[in-house]
Design a protein around this motif. Structure first.
Motif, mmCIF file in Angstrom:
data_model
loop_
_atom_site.group_PDB
_atom_site.id
_atom_site.type_symbol
_atom_site.label_atom_id
_atom_site.label_comp_id
_atom_site.label_asym_id
_atom_site.label_seq_id
_atom_site.Cartn_x
_atom_site.Cartn_y
_atom_site.Cartn_z
ATOM 1 N N LEU A 89 -0.854 0.894 -11.498
ATOM 2 C CA LEU A 89 -2.271 1.194 -11.732
ATOM 3 C C LEU A 89 -3.175 0.637 -10.632
ATOM 4 C CD1 LEU A 89 -4.109 -1.398 -13.027
ATOM 5 C CD2 LEU A 89 -2.576 -1.001 -14.924
ATOM 6 N N THR A 90 -2.659 -0.275 -9.790
ATOM 7 C CA THR A 90 -3.444 -0.760 -8.653
ATOM 8 C C THR A 90 -3.180 0.038 -7.372
ATOM 9 O OG1 THR A 90 -1.735 -2.382 -8.102
ATOM 10 C CG2 THR A 90 -3.497 -3.095 -9.566
ATOM 11 N N MET A 91 -2.283 1.017 -7.426
ATOM 12 C CA MET A 91 -1.936 1.766 -6.213
ATOM 13 C C MET A 91 -3.126 2.485 -5.591
ATOM 14 S SD MET A 91 1.834 3.243 -7.275
ATOM 15 C CE MET A 91 1.848 4.364 -5.891
ATOM 16 N N PRO A 92 -3.979 3.188 -6.348
ATOM 17 C CA PRO A 92 -5.135 3.828 -5.692
ATOM 18 C C PRO A 92 -6.056 2.818 -5.004
ATOM 19 C CG PRO A 92 -4.789 4.719 -7.892
ATOM 20 C CD PRO A 92 -3.917 3.524 -7.786
ATOM 21 N N HIS A 93 -6.251 1.649 -5.600
ATOM 22 C CA HIS A 93 -7.113 0.639 -4.996
ATOM 23 C C HIS A 93 -6.441 -0.023 -3.782
ATOM 24 C CE1 HIS A 93 -9.796 0.972 -8.470
ATOM 25 N NE2 HIS A 93 -8.707 0.976 -9.215
ATOM 26 N N GLN A 94 -5.106 -0.126 -3.806
ATOM 27 C CA GLN A 94 -4.392 -0.649 -2.641
ATOM 28 C C GLN A 94 -4.562 0.271 -1.433
ATOM 29 O OE1 GLN A 94 -0.330 -1.274 -3.766
ATOM 30 N NE2 GLN A 94 -0.798 -2.959 -5.160
ATOM 31 N N GLN A 95 -4.539 1.588 -1.682
ATOM 32 C CA GLN A 95 -4.752 2.521 -0.582
ATOM 33 C C GLN A 95 -6.168 2.369 -0.008
ATOM 34 O OE1 GLN A 95 -2.525 4.629 0.898
ATOM 35 N NE2 GLN A 95 -4.162 4.949 2.382
ATOM 36 N N GLY A 96 -7.165 2.173 -0.875
ATOM 37 C CA GLY A 96 -8.519 1.942 -0.377
ATOM 38 C C GLY A 96 -8.631 0.652 0.420
ATOM 39 N N ARG A 97 -7.916 -0.402 0.013
ATOM 40 C CA ARG A 97 -7.945 -1.656 0.762
ATOM 41 C C ARG A 97 -7.277 -1.490 2.127
ATOM 42 N NH1 ARG A 97 -8.633 -6.771 -0.993
ATOM 43 N NH2 ARG A 97 -10.159 -5.678 -2.326
ATOM 44 N N ARG A 98 -6.184 -0.732 2.196
ATOM 45 C CA ARG A 98 -5.538 -0.485 3.490
ATOM 46 C C ARG A 98 -6.442 0.327 4.411
ATOM 47 N NH1 ARG A 98 -0.768 -0.029 0.191
ATOM 48 N NH2 ARG A 98 -1.113 2.228 -0.006
ATOM 49 N N ASP A 99 -7.141 1.303 3.846
ATOM 50 C CA ASP A 99 -8.083 2.067 4.670
ATOM 51 C C ASP A 99 -9.216 1.176 5.187
ATOM 52 O OD1 ASP A 99 -6.564 4.311 4.197
ATOM 53 O OD2 ASP A 99 -7.821 5.016 2.525
ATOM 54 N N MET A 100 -9.688 0.255 4.365
ATOM 55 C CA MET A 100 -10.749 -0.660 4.784
ATOM 56 C C MET A 100 -10.282 -1.579 5.909
ATOM 57 S SD MET A 100 -12.791 -3.479 2.484
ATOM 58 C CE MET A 100 -11.367 -4.582 2.492
ATOM 59 N N LEU A 101 -9.002 -1.946 5.895
ATOM 60 C CA LEU A 101 -8.455 -2.826 6.934
ATOM 61 C C LEU A 101 -7.884 -2.054 8.114
ATOM 62 C CD1 LEU A 101 -6.625 -5.433 4.652
ATOM 63 C CD2 LEU A 101 -8.848 -5.658 5.759
ATOM 64 N N ALA A 102 -8.098 -0.735 8.138
ATOM 65 C CA ALA A 102 -7.632 0.122 9.238
ATOM 66 C C ALA A 102 -6.122 0.042 9.408
ATOM 67 C CB ALA A 102 -8.334 -0.246 10.545
ATOM 68 N N CYS A 103 -5.406 0.108 8.294
ATOM 69 C CA CYS A 103 -3.942 0.130 8.327
ATOM 70 C C CYS A 103 -3.508 1.590 8.434
ATOM 71 C CB CYS A 103 -3.375 -0.530 7.068
ATOM 72 S SG CYS A 103 -1.586 -0.630 7.016
ATOM 73 N N ASP A 104 -3.116 2.005 9.653
ATOM 74 C CA ASP A 104 -2.786 3.401 9.911
ATOM 75 C C ASP A 104 -1.361 3.711 9.440
ATOM 76 O OD1 ASP A 104 -1.382 1.941 11.716
ATOM 77 O OD2 ASP A 104 -2.279 2.841 13.511
ATOM 78 N N ASN A 105 -0.848 4.900 9.869
ATOM 79 C CA ASN A 105 0.479 5.325 9.443
ATOM 80 C C ASN A 105 1.571 4.388 9.953
ATOM 81 O OD1 ASN A 105 -0.540 7.549 8.082
ATOM 82 N ND2 ASN A 105 -0.393 8.886 9.872
#
Length: 500
Positions: A89-105
């Motif tokens: 249930l935290t997976m969608p928020h984890q993706q937003g945190r990675r985007d905020m930290l500029a974690c690319d592919n």
């Protein structure tokens, strides 16, 4: 004449005494015969009473074992569902945190490979620890490993929430190495089945299917709860911790199985074997002692490990090209991905919870038909993957993936049931840990191999041909060695259990 008369009277007296003695002897013999017959009747009735009481005791023990199995399945499936919902249930928020930290592919790919590496190491270690027998604590080692996995999952969730840089994201993946509850619970259910008389492969497959159904439902419901039920990352983290606490309570309710005493002959044989090989076992220290699993060296175990390695490797190679293909063909957005994975989770749950049991009952009653069912499911998986990659219809995409996931769930259920029967009782946890390590190793090498084929050979055709080739190799191994080694080993173990 008087003398003759006296002699006659004396003879009459002697004859009368003989008759009296013979009658008394006959009466004593009759009394002895009657006593013996009454004694035989009493012995027979005693033996009948003992046999009746023994049968009643065995019936009571069988009923108790089945109650333990039913309780164990319910608590294990519920605990696993809570754990996976808390993690997903935290997976969608984890993706937003990675985007905020500029974690690319590239960053996300290295994090995935690092997680697989940690899972590989942790699966072997936790599997070994779960087989340890301890008398100092109230609960067995498997419960401690389950609690350790729940605590590790909670630490990882909180650490990912607090991460404010990419190195902190890396640190948040370290506790996940100890979260191996799926494979430990499979070993727990295997112990429960060992207590039930005449437990068949279909029964074990049904139990493993309940765990798979719980995992599929969690994969379907977790992201939905995370996006619709909560609004912020902090709320999702707190809700995850609540689910983990509930999972800890259900884990405590799991029935504890004590190690049954072995026969004297078996203990003598084991003692002689251990004394003859003491020079070798004394040298098994450290990591080699963890990796030394005699059950994994059997031909049946090698067949299952090879099939799992090839099928998992083909799955991860396919995943490297699937996401890009879905984006190009259907312009998938985050909501589309959520719906897609929810459908996959639903059919995976139905497959392991109901479809696998029905198919095994109808088409898997004999070893040859069981192998034919495995071959058919592997063929369905390969064909569905190929056509799902090229279809331009969303309807056909969902239909093909539903069929593919259902077939894959049947394969996983059969593998899990047979794995629990070819492993020795004291090595079930270690064997499931080794199987998980093999899958995690494939998860580590599969994306790298798929990316290399896509970059150096062809963007889509080379990885897809590799997937088809790996599926073909899995088919060949099952057709050649599954009935010859795995099925025969399972049948021998079942006959041994019936004799005992």
């Amino acid at each position: 004449m008087c003398a003759s008369t006296a002699d006659g009277e004396e003879n009459d007296k002697n004859s009368l005494g003989a008759v009296a003695r013979s009658s008394s002897m006959s009466e004593s013999q009759d009394s002895r015969h009657s006593l013996a017959s009454s004694t035989c009747i009493d012995n027979e009735s005693a033996r009948a009473t003992i046999s009746d009481s023994a049968s009643k005791d065995s019936t009571v023990q069988s009923e108790d074992a089945r109650l333990i199995l039913q309780r164990g399945i319910w608590y294990a499936a519920s605990s696993l569902w809570l754990l996976l919902v808390a993690s997903s249930l935290t997976m969608p928020h984890q993706q937003g945190r990675r985007d905020m930290l500029a974690c690319d592919n590239l960053c996300f790919g290295t994090l995935t490979s690092a997680r697989s590496t940690l899972k590989l190491i942790g699966a072997t270690l936790v599997g070994y620890l779960s087989d340890m027998k301890s008398t100092r604590f109230q609960y067995d080692a498997r419960k401690w490993c389950l609690w350790m996995g729940l605590v590790a999952a909670g630490i990882a969730i909180v650490a990912a929430n607090r991460a404010q840089s990419i190195p902190q994201l890396w640190l948040a993946t370290i506790p996940l190495a100890l979260e191996q509850n799926v494979h430990v619970l499979k070993a727990v259910l295997s112990e429960y089945h060992d207590l039930v008389p005449n437990s068949t492969s279909g029964d074990r497959a049904s139990s493993a299917g309940k765990l798979g159904m719980a995992a599929g439902l969690a994969m379907m419901m977790g992201p939905a709860i995370g996006t619709l039920g909560v609004k912020t990352y902090g709320q999702a983290t707190r809700l995850s911790l609540v689910f983990l606490l509930l999972a800890c309570g259900l884990t405590a309710r799991l029935p504890t199985v004590r190690q049954r005493k072995q026969p004297v002959a078996a203990s003598i044989n084991e003692a002689s074997t251990s004394s003859s090989s003491s020079a070798t076992t004394t040298r098994k220290r450290g990591l080699w002692k963890v990796l030394d699993i005699p059950s994994a060296r059997s031909p049946a175990a090698l067949v299952i490990l090879s099939c799992r390695l090839l099928s998992t490797l083909s799955f991860y190679i396919y995943q490297t090209i699937l996401t890009t293909s879905l984006k190009e063909r259907f312009d998938f957005q985050p909501r589309d991905y959520g719906t897609f994975f929810s459908v996959i989770g639903l059919f995976f749950a139905l497959s392991q919870g109901f479809v696998a049991k029905i198919l095994l009952d109808r088409f898997g009653e004999t070893p040859s038909r069981r192998v034919q069912l495995l071959l058919l499911c592997c063929l369905v998986v390969g064909i569905s993957r190929y056509f799902a990659f090229y279809t331009m219809s969303r309807c056909w995409l969902y239909m093909l993936f539903s069929v593919m996931v259902t077939a894959y769930g049947v394969i996983s259920t059969i593998f899990a049931a047979d794995t629990s029967q070819i492993a020795a009782p004291g090595e079930v946890g270690s064997f499931f840990g080794l199987l998980a390590a093999v899958e995690q190793g494939a998860g580590m090498a599969g994306p790298l191999l798929g990316g290399a084929l896509s970059y150096y050979v062809h963007p889509t055709r080379a990885p897809l041909l590799a997937v088809v080739g790996l599926n073909a190799c899995t088919l060949v191994i099952i057709a050649w060695g599954y009935d010859r080694f795995v099925t025969q080993q399972v049948m021998l173990n079942e006959q041994k259990v019936k004799r005992e």
